[in-house]
Design a protein around this motif. Sequence first.
Motif, PDB file in Angstrom:
ATOM      1  N   VAL A  13       0.831  -1.211   0.000  1.00  0.00           N
ATOM      2  CA  VAL A  13       0.000   0.000   0.000  1.00  0.00           C
ATOM      3  C   VAL A  13       0.866   1.262   0.000  1.00  0.00           C
ATOM      4  CG1 VAL A  13      -1.895   1.154   1.228  1.00  0.00           C
ATOM      5  CG2 VAL A  13      -1.814  -1.310   1.151  1.00  0.00           C
ATOM      6  N   ALA A  14       2.187   1.109   0.100  1.00  0.00           N
ATOM      7  CA  ALA A  14       3.084   2.266  -0.029  1.00  0.00           C
ATOM      8  C   ALA A  14       2.876   2.995  -1.346  1.00  0.00           C
ATOM      9  CB  ALA A  14       4.536   1.806   0.084  1.00  0.00           C
ATOM     10  N   GLY A  15       2.356   2.293  -2.357  1.00  0.00           N
ATOM     11  CA  GLY A  15       2.054   2.947  -3.624  1.00  0.00           C
ATOM     12  C   GLY A  15       1.059   4.083  -3.477  1.00  0.00           C
ATOM     13  N   THR A  16       0.210   4.028  -2.425  1.00  0.00           N
ATOM     14  CA  THR A  16      -0.757   5.095  -2.173  1.00  0.00           C
ATOM     15  C   THR A  16      -0.061   6.432  -1.979  1.00  0.00           C
ATOM     16  OG1 THR A  16      -2.279   3.537  -1.132  1.00  0.00           O
ATOM     17  CG2 THR A  16      -2.581   5.860  -0.613  1.00  0.00           C
ATOM     18  N   ALA A  43       8.332  -2.315  -2.581  1.00  0.00           N
ATOM     19  CA  ALA A  43       8.932  -2.164  -3.910  1.00  0.00           C
ATOM     20  C   ALA A  43       7.939  -2.483  -5.012  1.00  0.00           C
ATOM     21  CB  ALA A  43      10.167  -3.066  -4.037  1.00  0.00           C
ATOM     22  N   PHE A  44       7.275  -3.620  -4.896  1.00  0.00           N
ATOM     23  CA  PHE A  44       6.358  -4.016  -5.955  1.00  0.00           C
ATOM     24  C   PHE A  44       5.037  -3.257  -5.882  1.00  0.00           C
ATOM     25  CE2 PHE A  44       9.285  -7.641  -6.069  1.00  0.00           C
ATOM     26  CZ  PHE A  44       9.565  -7.633  -7.428  1.00  0.00           C
ATOM     27  N   GLY A  45       4.641  -2.835  -4.682  1.00  0.00           N
ATOM     28  CA  GLY A  45       3.447  -2.004  -4.583  1.00  0.00           C
ATOM     29  C   GLY A  45       3.627  -0.681  -5.292  1.00  0.00           C
ATOM     30  N   VAL A  46       4.776  -0.023  -5.042  1.00  0.00           N
ATOM     31  CA  VAL A  46       5.064   1.239  -5.722  1.00  0.00           C
ATOM     32  C   VAL A  46       5.198   1.018  -7.227  1.00  0.00           C
ATOM     33  CG1 VAL A  46       6.822   3.038  -6.019  1.00  0.00           C
ATOM     34  CG2 VAL A  46       6.120   2.352  -3.720  1.00  0.00           C
ATOM     35  N   ALA A  47       5.921  -0.040  -7.613  1.00  0.00           N
ATOM     36  CA  ALA A  47       6.143  -0.294  -9.043  1.00  0.00           C
ATOM     37  C   ALA A  47       4.831  -0.573  -9.772  1.00  0.00           C
ATOM     38  CB  ALA A  47       7.100  -1.472  -9.212  1.00  0.00           C
ATOM     39  N   ILE A  48       3.967  -1.406  -9.188  1.00  0.00           N
ATOM     40  CA  ILE A  48       2.707  -1.742  -9.844  1.00  0.00           C
ATOM     41  C   ILE A  48       1.778  -0.527  -9.902  1.00  0.00           C
ATOM     42  CG2 ILE A  48       0.609  -3.144  -9.648  1.00  0.00           C
ATOM     43  CD1 ILE A  48       2.409  -5.347  -8.412  1.00  0.00           C
ATOM     44  N   ALA A  71      -6.199   7.921 -14.171  1.00  0.00           N
ATOM     45  CA  ALA A  71      -4.954   7.220 -13.840  1.00  0.00           C
ATOM     46  C   ALA A  71      -4.767   7.087 -12.340  1.00  0.00           C
ATOM     47  CB  ALA A  71      -3.769   7.941 -14.469  1.00  0.00           C
ATOM     48  N   ALA A  72      -5.026   8.181 -11.599  1.00  0.00           N
ATOM     49  CA  ALA A  72      -4.846   8.154 -10.148  1.00  0.00           C
ATOM     50  C   ALA A  72      -5.850   7.211  -9.489  1.00  0.00           C
ATOM     51  CB  ALA A  72      -4.983   9.564  -9.581  1.00  0.00           C
ATOM     52  N   THR A  73      -7.098   7.258  -9.936  1.00  0.00           N
ATOM     53  CA  THR A  73      -8.121   6.369  -9.361  1.00  0.00           C
ATOM     54  C   THR A  73      -7.738   4.904  -9.554  1.00  0.00           C
ATOM     55  OG1 THR A  73      -9.894   7.981  -9.717  1.00  0.00           O
ATOM     56  CG2 THR A  73     -10.529   5.670  -9.479  1.00  0.00           C
ATOM     57  N   ALA A  74      -7.289   4.557 -10.754  1.00  0.00           N
ATOM     58  CA  ALA A  74      -6.897   3.171 -11.024  1.00  0.00           C
ATOM     59  C   ALA A  74      -5.698   2.761 -10.174  1.00  0.00           C
ATOM     60  CB  ALA A  74      -6.576   3.001 -12.503  1.00  0.00           C
ATOM     61  N   GLY A  75      -4.691   3.642 -10.078  1.00  0.00           N
ATOM     62  CA  GLY A  75      -3.516   3.332  -9.273  1.00  0.00           C
ATOM     63  C   GLY A  75      -3.861   3.142  -7.811  1.00  0.00           C
ATOM     64  N   ASN A 113      -4.199  -0.369  -4.660  1.00  0.00           N
ATOM     65  CA  ASN A 113      -3.826  -0.419  -3.249  1.00  0.00           C
ATOM     66  C   ASN A 113      -4.983  -0.861  -2.362  1.00  0.00           C
ATOM     67  OD1 ASN A 113      -0.917   0.922  -2.998  1.00  0.00           O
ATOM     68  ND2 ASN A 113      -2.030   1.979  -4.604  1.00  0.00           N
ATOM     69  N   VAL A 114      -6.211  -0.542  -2.752  1.00  0.00           N
ATOM     70  CA  VAL A 114      -7.373  -1.085  -2.035  1.00  0.00           C
ATOM     71  C   VAL A 114      -7.359  -2.607  -2.120  1.00  0.00           C
ATOM     72  CG1 VAL A 114      -9.892  -1.201  -1.955  1.00  0.00           C
ATOM     73  CG2 VAL A 114      -8.761   0.983  -2.424  1.00  0.00           C
ATOM     74  N   ALA A 115      -7.052  -3.119  -3.311  1.00  0.00           N
ATOM     75  CA  ALA A 115      -6.986  -4.571  -3.499  1.00  0.00           C
ATOM     76  C   ALA A 115      -5.912  -5.193  -2.612  1.00  0.00           C
ATOM     77  CB  ALA A 115      -6.721  -4.890  -4.966  1.00  0.00           C
ATOM     78  N   PHE A 116      -4.762  -4.521  -2.462  1.00  0.00           N
ATOM     79  CA  PHE A 116      -3.708  -5.041  -1.590  1.00  0.00           C
ATOM     80  C   PHE A 116      -4.204  -5.160  -0.150  1.00  0.00           C
ATOM     81  CE2 PHE A 116      -0.409  -3.206  -4.689  1.00  0.00           C
ATOM     82  CZ  PHE A 116      -0.210  -4.440  -5.271  1.00  0.00           C
ATOM     83  N   CYS A 117      -4.959  -4.158   0.331  1.00  0.00           N
ATOM     84  CA  CYS A 117      -5.494  -4.208   1.694  1.00  0.00           C
ATOM     85  C   CYS A 117      -6.435  -5.396   1.868  1.00  0.00           C
ATOM     86  CB  CYS A 117      -6.238  -2.911   2.014  1.00  0.00           C
ATOM     87  SG  CYS A 117      -5.209  -1.457   2.247  1.00  0.00           S
ATOM     88  N   LEU A 118      -7.307  -5.605   0.899  1.00  0.00           N
ATOM     89  CA  LEU A 118      -8.275  -6.695   0.994  1.00  0.00           C
ATOM     90  C   LEU A 118      -7.587  -8.056   0.953  1.00  0.00           C
ATOM     91  CD1 LEU A 118     -11.105  -5.279  -1.318  1.00  0.00           C
ATOM     92  CD2 LEU A 118     -10.993  -5.262   1.188  1.00  0.00           C
TER      93      LEU A 118
END
Length: 458
Positions: free
Chosen positions: A283-286, A411-416, A432-436, A440-445
């Motif tokens: 979720v660091a990608g957030t 690393a992979f959260g930010v990259a994806i 683009a921002a909404t999709a990105g 991260n919502v999916a990662f939390c779930l």
Amino acid sequence: MSTLEQSAFRGNDRLTLGMVMGVLTFWLFAQSVLNIVPAIQQSLAIPLPSLNLAISLTTLFSGCFIVVAGGIADKLGRVRMTYAGFALSIVGCLCIIFAQSMPLFALGRVLQGLSGACIMPATLSLIKTSYEGKDRQRALSFWSVGSWGGSGLCSLAGGAVATWLGWRWIFIFSIVAALIGMLLIRGTPESKAEPGERQPFDFSGLIAFVMALVTLNLVITKGGTFGWLSPVTLGLAAICLFSAALFFRIEIIKKQHGFIDFSLFRNKAYSGAVLSNFLLNAVAGTLMIASVYVQRHRDFTAFQAGMLTIGYLIAVLAMIRVGEKLLQKAGARKPMLWGTRLGAVGVMMMTFTFLPDSSYVVAVLAGYVLLGLGLGCYATPSTDTAIANAPADKIGVASGIYKMASSLGGAFGVAISASVYAALLPQGGSVAATAGLLVNVAFCLLSMAAVVLMVPRK
């Protein structure tokens, strides 16, 4: 120091603060670049896909080598390995400070990743060996303050420093923090695992592991630039698959002598903590997507973008000690579940990019608060579950695997997230921002699902 001195030593506040400073040199300063992407890109003229790759190198190399460093810390000494991490952090910061182009900047990011690989498992092992009972849980809480709180402070502090002093000053402050940390842990008795039969190091497994992760990261971050069906991308994907298959074959053959001890995963609680930790750290990608979006498409400064995270910082710092108390009263499973749920709701609120500026600011502020509450609630119960379920003679390796999950998840959260954002950017910044952020919502779930399926109720 003698074995008697080592066994008689009990951790104190000075050691705790020194370890926290070590964690901060990684999570605060090395990761502060997530909020200053536009400033670095303008200063060094690095294309966005290449900059995304350089940014992910720190957590990628930390994840690749953190298990190795944990094993070395067990053998050569955890205090000595912590000092090595501080030294690598200083050299890495100097590379970035003097960088004028991609190569030296990328080298600095790699060195900062290796610094984190040394510091993270070594300090966790010191907590295991130097503290007991509630003192250990208290030390873990403060360690988590440096880790999770540092990730929250990075956007705020990084944005402020970049706006008022210039982004290179972030890494000057990092050097100062590293020097302070070295002074604070000075005089701590060395801590090592009991000597056993000497085994040859698994270089072949390590090489295959690094090759698989580096090529996978290249496919994710540069696949769009190369072309997803281009010979370069397909060649990298083939190398990744071959290296991954080779790695598992090597580790199966070597079994106990591999650099990743898969026997640790026989413990279901440990496996659940590691997997959920990997997914929640993704979720660091957030932080990156939300910051880049408001700076590029809503004309925020880096400082203003960082100010949006102030609720996250306060919430995660306040909630970590609460998570410790919840762990003691309710066990680990419940606070870990609450944490992942709150994180998912918080990130979801940031996806409302259709809102006007004032309403969106309110949504992001509230989202960051919920994300901070969630991560703070999750941090100590997850970490305690991992190290409490690890054998005493393998605590360094077990801690290394746990922190490898943190680093590789980031690393992979930010990259994806960045790749999804870049791929959809022609459709508009909001799309683009909404999709990105939805990634991260999916990662939390998924992290929540791992806790439900693998972490025991008691």
